[in-house]
Write a protein that holds these residues in place. Structure first.
Motif, short mmCIF file in Angstrom:
data_model
loop_
_atom_site.label_atom_id
_atom_site.label_comp_id
_atom_site.label_asym_id
_atom_site.label_seq_id
_atom_site.Cartn_x
_atom_site.Cartn_y
_atom_site.Cartn_z
N VAL A 167 0.86 -1.18 0.00
CA VAL A 167 0.00 0.00 0.00
C VAL A 167 0.89 1.22 0.00
CG1 VAL A 167 -1.79 1.27 1.25
CG2 VAL A 167 -1.76 -1.24 1.34
N ARG A 168 0.59 2.17 -0.87
CA ARG A 168 1.36 3.42 -0.89
C ARG A 168 1.17 4.16 0.44
NH1 ARG A 168 2.96 4.87 -6.09
NH2 ARG A 168 1.87 3.75 -7.77
N GLU A 203 -1.50 6.69 0.69
CA GLU A 203 -2.90 6.26 0.76
C GLU A 203 -3.33 5.88 2.17
OE1 GLU A 203 -3.12 3.02 -1.94
OE2 GLU A 203 -2.65 4.22 -3.72
N ILE A 204 -2.39 5.94 3.12
CA ILE A 204 -2.70 5.56 4.49
C ILE A 204 -3.01 6.80 5.31
CG2 ILE A 204 -1.80 4.48 6.59
CD1 ILE A 204 -0.06 2.73 4.81
N GLU A 205 -4.15 6.80 5.97
CA GLU A 205 -4.57 7.94 6.80
C GLU A 205 -3.89 7.88 8.16
OE1 GLU A 205 -8.67 9.86 8.71
OE2 GLU A 205 -8.76 8.11 7.38
N GLU A 206 -3.24 8.99 8.53
CA GLU A 206 -2.56 9.04 9.82
C GLU A 206 -3.58 9.03 10.97
OE1 GLU A 206 -0.30 12.23 7.32
OE2 GLU A 206 -2.32 11.35 7.41
#
Length: 362
Positions: free
Chosen positions: A4-5, A8-11
């Motif tokens: 997963v980039r 694209e990951i929500e902190e």
């Protein structure tokens, strides 16, 4: 497995069951020798969660249901009475008992039945799960002394905790190697503490054996904080049917400045020992001109041939004031003499020295 980039990951911010001690969404170990009230402590923690009452350091505690899996204590005589005197909401506490009519058998094991546990957590809105002791719930196919066996089994609980945002506490005993650093004192494979994001050691206060101290030994998410003291106490009450119950609980006794090595590890400093009386005089002379950081004191004591634990023990008997100072970048504990030095009744050390001669070259 997939990639997963990072974009694209929500902190997300760190979330805690007990800030600085027990993380939410992760596994935590609570370990100590027999007789240190570990099980009573876990039930006191469960009581806080069941009601959402503030922790003893006034930190906020999220309210939720609790699942207790205890393989050593009977629920009727021990677990429920301890929960009750700890002030728990008993309707929010669920105790895992053998289900002889179940198709999966009469015992819960890890990793075999974690999927069933996930359904229970989802159904009840559980915030805390306790396994006491963890070894009793590992499947017979898991070798408790093989790192890869343990890590693979506990990985299922790690994923469960993260997915459902609950805390999972493993209780375990310590091994006999008292000369090892605290992080290596836990029984079984090193994989157990490797699987946990946080770990707490519990031991008797060497200066006051009637008191216990819980202190972080591992904390992956933040700086390791000081400990919290408590005293095991016997309690009596009568049920609505008039049955007289004798049980135990804990009474919180405030924060303490100590490390896990101070609490559960034997002295290992070569050539450093010193009597408690010697340490008391050392502390008094070091602090007579004003407060000093504990790091300075321990460094000076080492040069004087006095063990860290002896200094710590003497400070407890002298009622040394310990204040945590944190400027947002660096945190330390500052020691100062009590307002009434006559309260320290230790024998005076027959000797003197210039504290400045002991300042380490650091």
């Amino acid at each position: 497995m997939r990639l997963v980039r990072a974009s694209e990951i929500e902190e997300k911010n760190l979330s805690w069951l007990w800030p600085g001690l027990i993380p939410l969404g992760q596994c935590c170990i609570l370990e100590g020798d027999p007789g240190t009230a570990k099980s009573t402590l876990t039930l006191a923690i469960a009581a806080h969660v069941s009601t959402g009452s503030r922790w003893p350091d006034e930190a906020t505690c999220p309210q939720g249901h609790v699942i207790i899996a205890n393989a050593e204590d009977p629920e009727e005589e021990v677990i429920v009475p301890r929960l009750k005197v700890a002030g728990a909401n008993l309707r929010h506490c669920h105790i895992m008992v053998p289900d002889i009519d179940s198709s999966v058998g009469d015992s819960f094991t890890i990793p075999d039945h974690v999927e069933k546990l996930e359904r229970l957590i989802t159904t009840w809105g559980v915030k805390l799960v306790v396994f006491d002791p963890i070894e009793a719930f590992l499947s017979a196919s898991v070798d408790n002394y093989r790192n890869h066996h343990v890590r693979k089994a506990l990985r299922t609980l790690e994923q469960l905790a993260k997915h459902l945002n609950c805390s999972v506490i493993f209780v375990r005993h310590l091994n006999k190697a008292t000369d090892k650093a605290a992080i290596y004192r836990g029984g079984g494979s090193i994989g157990i503490i490797g699987a946990a994001r946080a770990a707490i050691s519990v031991g008797r206060d060497k200066a006051d054996p009637s008191r216990c101290i819980m202190v972080p030994v591992k904390q992956n998410w933040t700086k390791i904080r000081g400990g919290m003291a408590f005293r095991p106490e016997e309690r009596h009450y009568s049920t609505s049917e008039g049955v007289q119950i004798t049980t135990s609980t804990i009474k919180w006794d405030g924060p303490v400045q100590a490390s896990a090595d101070d609490v559960i590890t034997a002295d290992t400093e070569p050539g450093a020992s010193g009597s408690t009386e010697e340490a008391a005089m050392f502390i008094r002379e070091a602090l007579e001109k004003g407060p000093r950081s504990s790091n300075e004191l321990f460094a000076w004591a080492k040069k004087a041939g006095i063990a860290r634990k002896t200094i710590w023990r003497a400070s407890r008997l002298m009622d040394i004031r310990k204040t945590r100072q944190d400027d947002g970048v660096n945190a330390c504990w500052v020691w100062s003499l009590p307002s009434d030095e006559d309260a320290a009744t230790l024998t005076t050390w027959a000797g003197s020295f210039d504290i400045n001669d002991l300042t380490p070259n650091i």
